[in-house]
Enzyme design. Structure first.
Site, PDB file in Angstrom:
ATOM      1  N   ASP A   1       0.852  -1.191   0.000  1.00  0.00           N
ATOM      2  CA  ASP A   1       0.000   0.000   0.000  1.00  0.00           C
ATOM      3  C   ASP A   1       0.888   1.241   0.000  1.00  0.00           C
ATOM      4  O   ASP A   1       1.859   1.322   0.770  1.00  0.00           O
ATOM      5  CB  ASP A   1      -0.919   0.002   1.228  1.00  0.00           C
ATOM      6  CG  ASP A   1      -1.952   1.113   1.159  1.00  0.00           C
ATOM      7  OD1 ASP A   1      -2.931   0.950   0.411  1.00  0.00           O
ATOM      8  OD2 ASP A   1      -1.766   2.133   1.836  1.00  0.00           O
ATOM      9  N   LEU A   2       0.596   2.206  -0.865  1.00  0.00           N
ATOM     10  CA  LEU A   2       1.406   3.418  -0.965  1.00  0.00           C
ATOM     11  C   LEU A   2       1.058   4.381   0.157  1.00  0.00           C
ATOM     12  O   LEU A   2      -0.118   4.663   0.414  1.00  0.00           O
ATOM     13  CB  LEU A   2       1.187   4.096  -2.314  1.00  0.00           C
ATOM     14  CG  LEU A   2       1.629   3.298  -3.543  1.00  0.00           C
ATOM     15  CD1 LEU A   2       1.361   4.087  -4.800  1.00  0.00           C
ATOM     16  CD2 LEU A   2       3.104   2.955  -3.463  1.00  0.00           C
TER      17      LEU A   2
ATOM     18  N   ASP B   1      -4.371   2.402  -4.823  1.00  0.00           N
ATOM     19  CA  ASP B   1      -2.916   2.319  -4.655  1.00  0.00           C
ATOM     20  C   ASP B   1      -2.523   1.046  -3.911  1.00  0.00           C
ATOM     21  O   ASP B   1      -1.516   1.012  -3.217  1.00  0.00           O
ATOM     22  CB  ASP B   1      -2.399   3.556  -3.912  1.00  0.00           C
ATOM     23  CG  ASP B   1      -3.028   3.724  -2.534  1.00  0.00           C
ATOM     24  OD1 ASP B   1      -4.037   3.053  -2.263  1.00  0.00           O
ATOM     25  OD2 ASP B   1      -2.516   4.527  -1.745  1.00  0.00           O
TER      26      ASP B   1
END
Length: 595
Positions: free
Chosen positions: A463-464, A506
């Site tokens: 996960d960004l 994302d």
């Protein structure tokens, strides 16, 4: 080549003649009868048109109430407009209809105003001069809060005892477009039956257009041919315009929203024109035939796209947008006309089919414009002219694309590529080229079968961190570049038997097979983390505030199913986020590794 294309010419001439005949033969209508009459309500139960008995009083102040207008009965006059079309109105309009019931009836009558784009409708029923009911409909009231289940204004009237009745209807429109008044009195079963038939037809047309739009977008993504993308936008606009305009979207797509109609229709009308410019420019290869004309078409398309964006964020007003629609509606036809004529003269079938779509669509646009200026009577046919013209244009555009595709590929190659494209569309993320959620799901049974057979693998969730802030600060193009860089990093690390997927937004997932111990799984996680950080630091990106948090689960230690491992990895990832983000989480209640 000329011999092959010559058979198209008679059809082109016939289509041109038919389109012209359609335009000039639309009934112009006339004002209502100079002497309104009381409408007699009989017990047969059929639909009763009320327009022959309509008189009108304007209210520029928007302040008149029912007591005021009943006191001014003598000031009501027969509308001097086209039938059922009151023309553009800035003021509120009061309509009066006198009903006479000579014999008692147990039919429950409904007043229907089938023109849905009216912003305020206030209906008052009087019997022998005494108010007995009132009903109010407004675009400011969401559909699920309306008191009646119809997409258009419909009011139940307590008409039963013999006597004289009066209906007063206050109408108001917020945009400077025509105010339509196709008033009918109908029994409920007939009203419901007509509406069910309309819903079925419009639902089918909407589904067809949406399918065509998805086809265009999918084909454009896979073939990297902009032509398909512009077709997809045009098909989407043609699906949404009537679906919103006639009230189906408010009923089925966003029933909890207020005022969902007028602004959205204007948006899609301009979007339809812009996509038409780009599509025609690409189809006719205008850049090769006339570079200046091609530049003008693409420039107009860009300006219209910018106008749509400005309208969406509230910079451009709805009335200004309505003026733009009236002015630029014919622009694709006018700008591309010289190029199309040149190619048609050379016997190009593509140009013939472009004309075949243009002419009825242009006629439909002209009819719609005339109706919304109050020059034509409202009829079901006229009200659906734009929808019919758009559908005809869509059909011819499909033919154009088939002809264009057939010129460069053989039938067998096209069929094979079509199969590949549809499968890729179903299982591939269009932005990154990785598997999407559906594609990942299709491979889950194989993974779980390997676990049951004694094999192992590690599942990593990525996960960004800070992605939303970067997206907001630098725009979606930068955000898309970030997602692509992460996808490239995963692709480089993944072996042929491994899986790299974008689940959405994302969030990414990677499955590495053959991992037996947590020590190996953790080394791979740190390698993934380092590769992603390196990708974010590449030239062209601003890495400030960006990071990647990874959580993983190991099979069979942490679970025997992908669902169980995903839950395990998700807990690990959020534990790492709580510990400071931009790091690796080893899973469950374990502590997070340093980033």
């Amino acid at each position: 080549m000329r011999a092959i294309c010559d058979p198209w010419r008679p059809w082109a001439v016939v289509l041109m003649v038919l389109a012209g005949a359609l335009f000039v033969s639309v009934p112009q209508g006339s004002a209502a009868s100079p002497q309104p009459r009381a409408i007699v309500v009989d017990a047969r139960g059929g639909a009763i048109p009320l327009w022959p008995g309509v008189t009108m009083l304007t209210d520029p102040s928007h302040g008149l109430g029912i007591a005021d207008v009943t006191a001014r009965r003598d000031e009501f006059r027969v509308p001097d407009t086209a039938a059922r079309n009151l023309g553009p109105r800035d003021e509120a309009v009061w309509l009066r209809v006198e009903l006479r019931l000579n014999t008692p009836t147990d039919t429950y009558w409904w007043l229907a105003l089938r023109s849905t784009p009216i912003d305020e409708v206030d209906v008052f029923l009087l019997r022998d001069g005494r108010l007995i009911s009132r009903d109010f409909r407004s675009q400011g009231i969401a559909y699920h809060s309306q008191r009646t289940p119809f997409r258009f204004p419909a009011v139940g009237l307590e008409i039963g005892p013999v006597g004289q009745y009066e209906i007063y209807i206050r109408l108001r429109k917020y945009l400077s477009l025509a105010l339509f008044a196709p008033l009918t009195l109908e029994p409920l079963p007939l009203l419901v039956a007509e509406e069910m038939s309309t819903q079925a037809v419009q639902g089918a047309l909407f589904a067809i257009c949406i399918c065509l739009a998805l086809y265009g977008f999918g084909a454009g993504l896979l073939s990297r041919e902009p032509l398909y993308g512009w077709f997809g936008l045009f098909a989407l606009s043609n699906a949404m315009i009537p679906f919103i305009y006639f009230g189906f979207a408010a009923q089925h797509l966003w029933p909890s929203l207020s005022n969902p109609r007028g602004d959205s229709v204007l948006f899609f009308l301009v979007l339809m024109t812009a996509s038409g410019l780009f599509f025609v420019d690409r189809t006719l290869e205008a850049a090769r035939a006339s570079p200046r004309m091609s530049l003008a078409m693409r420039g107009a398309g860009v300006l219209l796209m910018a106008l749509c964006a400005a309208f969406a964020i509230g910079v451009v007003s709805p009335n200004a947008m309505a003026m733009v629609v009236a002015v630029v509606g014919p622009s694709p036809f006018l700008l591309a006309l010289p190029v199309a004529l040149r190619r048609a003269w050379r016997g190009d079938p593509v140009a013939y089919w472009v004309f075949a779509g243009w002419l009825p669509h242009a006629a439909a646009l002209a009819v719609g414009f005339a109706m919304h200026r109050g020059w034509l009577p409202w009829t079901e046919v006229v009200d659906h002219a734009l929808q019919a013209g758009g559908l005809l244009d869509l059909v011819t555009w499909i033919v154009v694309m088939v002809i264009r595709e057939s010129a460069v590929r053989r039938e067998a190659l096209y069929a094979r590529d079509e199969h590949v494209r549809l499968r890729a569309l179903a299982e591939t993320d269009g932005l990154t080229g990785l598997l999407n959620r559906r594609g990942f799901g299709a491979r889950i049974p194989r993974l779980e079968a390997k676990v049951r057979g004694g094999g192992g693998f590690a599942l990593y969730l990525l996960d960004l961190d800070g992605f939303k802030a970067v997206n907001d600060r630098h725009g979606h193009e930068t955000g898309d570049m970030v997602l692509k860089r992460i996808a490239e990093a995963l692709t480089v690390i993944a072996r042929s038997q491994d899986l790299a997927c974008r689940l959405g937004g994302d969030e990414f997932v990677m499955v590495v097979e053959g991992v037996e111990s947590e020590e190996v799984a953790n080394r791979i996680a740190e390698r993934l983390h380092a590769a992603c950080i390196d990708a974010l630091a590449a030239p062209g990106l601003d890495p400030e505030g960006l990071g990647v948090t990874i959580g993983y689960g190991l099979a069979p230690q942490d679970g025997l199913t992908v669902e169980a491992l995903t839950r395990h990895a998700d807990r690990a990832m959020y534990a790492a986020k709580r510990a400071g983000k931009n790091r690796v989480g080893r899973g469950g209640d374990r502590t997070a590794a340093t980033g």
